[in-house]
Write an enzyme that holds these catalytic residues in place. Structure first.
Site, short mmCIF file in Angstrom:
data_model
loop_
_atom_site.label_atom_id
_atom_site.label_comp_id
_atom_site.label_asym_id
_atom_site.label_seq_id
_atom_site.Cartn_x
_atom_site.Cartn_y
_atom_site.Cartn_z
N HIS A 30 61.83 13.12 3.35
CA HIS A 30 61.87 11.66 3.46
C HIS A 30 60.57 11.17 4.09
O HIS A 30 59.78 11.97 4.62
CB HIS A 30 63.09 11.20 4.26
CG HIS A 30 63.13 11.69 5.67
ND1 HIS A 30 63.98 12.67 6.11
CD2 HIS A 30 62.39 11.33 6.75
CE1 HIS A 30 63.77 12.89 7.39
NE2 HIS A 30 62.81 12.09 7.81
P1 TYD Z 1 67.94 13.72 8.87
O1 TYD Z 1 66.95 12.73 9.32
O2 TYD Z 1 68.43 13.67 7.46
O3 TYD Z 1 67.44 15.20 9.23
P2 TYD Z 1 66.27 16.05 8.56
O4 TYD Z 1 65.12 15.15 8.32
O5 TYD Z 1 65.96 17.07 9.55
O6 TYD Z 1 66.78 16.67 7.31
O7 TYD Z 1 69.18 13.61 9.85
C1 TYD Z 1 70.32 14.45 9.75
C2 TYD Z 1 71.53 13.67 10.25
O8 TYD Z 1 71.41 13.35 11.63
C3 TYD Z 1 71.74 12.37 9.48
O9 TYD Z 1 73.14 12.21 9.28
C4 TYD Z 1 71.24 11.32 10.45
C5 TYD Z 1 71.49 11.94 11.82
N1 TYD Z 1 70.50 11.54 12.83
C6 TYD Z 1 70.87 10.71 13.87
O10 TYD Z 1 72.02 10.28 13.99
N2 TYD Z 1 69.94 10.39 14.82
C7 TYD Z 1 68.67 10.86 14.75
O11 TYD Z 1 67.84 10.54 15.64
C8 TYD Z 1 68.28 11.69 13.64
C9 TYD Z 1 66.87 12.21 13.51
C10 TYD Z 1 69.23 12.02 12.72
#
Ligand code: TYD
Length: 133
Positions: A50
């Site tokens: 992303h």
């Molecule tokens: P995501 O940003 O998709 O993780 P990555 O980039 O590592 O694949 O986040 C994973 C999950 O955690 C998603 O459901 C959103 C949640 N999340 C939060 O609630 N707070 C946060 O600060 C972050 C980074 C993620």
């Protein structure tokens, strides 16, 4: 300006061991509003995929390592985060992916904003369109 913006984190170590301090608006070039860390990543799993519209982040593997790829819509680059004293700045509108996590990897991330799903661009084609506007 290079896509990979590394931040060398000086170790304030002494004979007892090492210590790294991260302060907002100093080594970390924004107010730190949120801290999260990724660990226990299963074998073969990649994360990220992303970009953020506004958010800026600084990432460092405080233990272990992973490979981060960055893409600003015109240029791609990669960096191994493999040292507790080597951080990378992830600017807004940079597509990023994390691959090849070691079993012991703890990836610490400092963020300029609170969590906001509306700030994410999770589709690569949409990112490419936005990044080239
Ligand atoms: P995501 O940003 O998709 O993780 P990555 O980039 O590592 O694949 O986040 C994973 C999950 O955690 C998603 O459901 C959103 C949640 N999340 C939060 O609630 N707070 C946060 O600060 C972050 C980074 C993620």
């Amino acid at each position: 300006m290079s896509l990979i913006k590394l931040i060398n984190l000086p170790s304030l170590g002494d004979e007892r061991g090492a210590l790294v301090a991260l302060e907002g608006n100093k080594l970390v070039p924004f107010d730190i509003k949120r801290v999260y860390y990724i660990f226990g990543t299963e074998k073969g799993v990649s994360r990220g995929f992303h970009a953020h519209k506004q958010l800026k982040q600084v990432a460092v593997c405080i233990t272990g390592k992973c490979r981060m790829t960055l893409d600003n819509g015109t240029e791609k680059a990669e960096v191994w985060l493999d040292s507790a004293t080597k951080a990378v700045l992830i600017e807004d509108m940079v597509w990023h992916e994390m691959h090849d996590f070691s079993d012991d990897c703890v990836l610490l991330v400092l963020a300029s904003e609170l969590y906001d799903e509306a700030d994410y661009i999770r589709h690569y084609q949409e990112f490419i369109v936005q990044a080239n506007k």
